[in-house]
Write an enzyme that holds these catalytic residues in place. Structure first.
Site, PDB file in Angstrom:
ATOM      1  N   ASP A   8       0.853  -1.198   0.000  1.00 38.43           N
ATOM      2  CA  ASP A   8       0.000   0.000   0.000  1.00 38.43           C
ATOM      3  C   ASP A   8       0.890   1.249   0.000  1.00 38.43           C
ATOM      4  O   ASP A   8       1.715   1.418   0.893  1.00 38.43           O
ATOM      5  CB  ASP A   8      -0.891   0.000   1.245  1.00 38.43           C
ATOM      6  CG  ASP A   8      -1.850   1.177   1.217  1.00 38.43           C
ATOM      7  OD1 ASP A   8      -2.908   1.050   0.586  1.00 38.43           O
ATOM      8  OD2 ASP A   8      -1.514   2.233   1.794  1.00 38.43           O
ATOM      9  N   TYR A  31       3.533   9.907   1.037  1.00 38.61           N
ATOM     10  CA  TYR A  31       4.460   9.257   1.970  1.00 38.61           C
ATOM     11  C   TYR A  31       5.922   9.558   1.578  1.00 38.61           C
ATOM     12  O   TYR A  31       6.842   9.247   2.340  1.00 38.61           O
ATOM     13  CB  TYR A  31       4.244   7.731   2.036  1.00 38.61           C
ATOM     14  CG  TYR A  31       2.829   7.301   2.377  1.00 38.61           C
ATOM     15  CD1 TYR A  31       1.956   8.166   3.049  1.00 38.61           C
ATOM     16  CD2 TYR A  31       2.354   6.039   2.046  1.00 38.61           C
ATOM     17  CE1 TYR A  31       0.655   7.777   3.347  1.00 38.61           C
ATOM     18  CE2 TYR A  31       1.052   5.648   2.352  1.00 38.61           C
ATOM     19  CZ  TYR A  31       0.209   6.518   2.994  1.00 38.61           C
ATOM     20  OH  TYR A  31      -1.074   6.136   3.288  1.00 38.61           O
ATOM     21  N   LYS A  53      -2.516   6.356  -4.117  1.00 38.72           N
ATOM     22  CA  LYS A  53      -3.582   7.313  -3.813  1.00 38.72           C
ATOM     23  C   LYS A  53      -3.346   8.661  -4.481  1.00 38.72           C
ATOM     24  O   LYS A  53      -2.209   9.005  -4.811  1.00 38.72           O
ATOM     25  CB  LYS A  53      -3.679   7.494  -2.284  1.00 38.72           C
ATOM     26  CG  LYS A  53      -3.674   6.156  -1.551  1.00 38.72           C
ATOM     27  CD  LYS A  53      -3.886   6.243  -0.076  1.00 38.72           C
ATOM     28  CE  LYS A  53      -3.675   4.872   0.548  1.00 38.72           C
ATOM     29  NZ  LYS A  53      -2.315   4.613   0.994  1.00 38.72           N
ATOM     30  N   HIS A  82      -7.272  10.039  -1.623  1.00 40.83           N
ATOM     31  CA  HIS A  82      -6.670   9.861  -0.292  1.00 40.83           C
ATOM     32  C   HIS A  82      -7.523  10.451   0.838  1.00 40.83           C
ATOM     33  O   HIS A  82      -7.674   9.845   1.892  1.00 40.83           O
ATOM     34  CB  HIS A  82      -5.265  10.484  -0.283  1.00 40.83           C
ATOM     35  CG  HIS A  82      -4.351   9.887   0.742  1.00 40.83           C
ATOM     36  ND1 HIS A  82      -3.003   9.736   0.551  1.00 40.83           N
ATOM     37  CD2 HIS A  82      -4.591   9.404   1.985  1.00 40.83           C
ATOM     38  CE1 HIS A  82      -2.460   9.177   1.631  1.00 40.83           C
ATOM     39  NE2 HIS A  82      -3.410   8.982   2.508  1.00 40.83           N
TER      40      HIS A  82
END
Ligand code: A2P
Length: 318
Positions: free
Chosen positions: A43, A48, A77, A110
């Site tokens: 994922d 990130y 996302k 997201h």
């Protein structure tokens, strides 16, 4: 590994590797080790800040024939500053380029929160765009384009309330296949679980271990520590396993996907092994009974004075 199936027959492995908070310099080894151990679901998200490094790990795994692309489920996302319909396809193309992939298995919005272009956070109202000004229905058209262009196999959302899912279901040509939300025994979200079951939307549980490696600024005062919960620890003793493993087993057994994050080889292995633990009905009920509707990720970082987002309108709860 148990899988949950979509209408077209594709199956998402119930356990995936979470990569939020996995630092650059650590995530390459984490992803490569995870795949070597047998993980078949990663994922990701551009926010990130580590998709390029994940892409390098995936490439090495494919080149060394550890797995084939079609054997691994990859989710990513859409960040909040790319909600304009025309921005969605290019945003996914950037993620695909960073991950060195031709397609994703699942692409999610997201957050139901919109930021001005090039912002990843905002601390004043000017940084935000309200959902009245840029509705999810517009973003969803862009999401549907990613699907018709073959850039992803499935589309869905993250951090959506039941109300926002209902609104989306009422306008979507392609229904969202997934809602990825925070879920663990202190936030078991029973109403969301039944709503999604009725509407054939799968759920992925993020922060299943309580995400205690979040930065201090993201933590609430006197946060409970999920892995220290006495009921969880007692059940863990009975199975001769760790609290984390019970949390993972519970999530899988109740029919959700779960994505614990780890960058540690022993814990990666432990978490994978948790998928094989079978809890009794009594144990499942005891864990369900721990619910206190407690959010570790409560979304306060989207609320600024005078801004369009509040805790109430984010989660659509009283
Ligand atoms: P680490 O990456 O060093 O293993 P969440 O998935 O809820 O965001 O939680 C992630 C946190 O839980 C990280 O601090 C991670 O540390 C830790 N963690 C992951 N797996 C385990 C485990 N099996 N036992 C204890 N802590 C774990």
């Amino acid at each position: 590994m148990k899988k949950l199936y979509f209408k077209n027959g594709d199956g998402i492995p119930s356990l995936g590797l979470g990569t939020w908070k996995s630092k650059k310099g650590e995530v390459y080894d984490a992803v490569k080790t995870a795949i070597e151990l047998g993980y078949r679901h990663i994922d990701c998200a551009p926010i990130y800040g580590n998709e390029k490094e994940i892409g390098e790990a995936l490439k090495v795994c494919f080149d060394n024939k550890i797995v084939k692309r079609e054997e691994v489920w990859i989710t990513s996302k859409l960040w909040n500053d790319q909600h304009q319909q025309r921005a969605v396809v290019p945003a996914l193309k950037k993620t695909l380029s960073d991950l060195q992939l031709d397609y994703l298995d699942l692409f999610l919005i997201h957050w139901p929160v919109v930021l001005n272009k090039d912002l990843y956070r905002a601390d004043s109202p000017e940084g935000f765009i309200s959902l009245e000004d840029l509705p999810i229905s517009v973003t969803w058209k862009g999401m549907e384009e990613t699907l018709s262009q073959g850039l992803t196999k499935h589309i869905g959302v993250s951090n959506f309330s039941i109300k926002k899912l209902e609104d989306l279901l009422s306008i979507a040509s392609v229904k969202p296949a997934m809602n990825q939300i925070e879920m663990h025994p202190y936030l078991s979200q029973p109403k969301m679980v039944s709503f999604c079951k009725e509407n054939e939307i799968h759920l992925t549980a993020y922060s299943p271990l309580g995400s205690f490696d979040r930065s201090e600024t993201m933590k609430g005062k006197n946060e409970p520590v999920l892995m220290d919960d006495q009921t969880i620890l007692e059940i863990a003793r009975g199975h001769n396993c760790s609290a984390a493993q019970i949390l993972i087993a519970w999530a899988i057994q109740r029919g959700t996907v779960v994505i614990p994050k780890s960058v540690n080889p022993e814990r990666l292995k432990q978490n994978l092994d948790a998928a094989e633990i079978l809890l009794s009905v009594l144990e499942m009920d005891k864990i369900e009974g721990l619910n206190r509707h407690y959010r570790f990720i409560d979304g306060t970082f989207w609320t600024v004075e005078g801004g369009p987002y509040t805790i109430a309108n984010l989660w659509d709860e009283d």
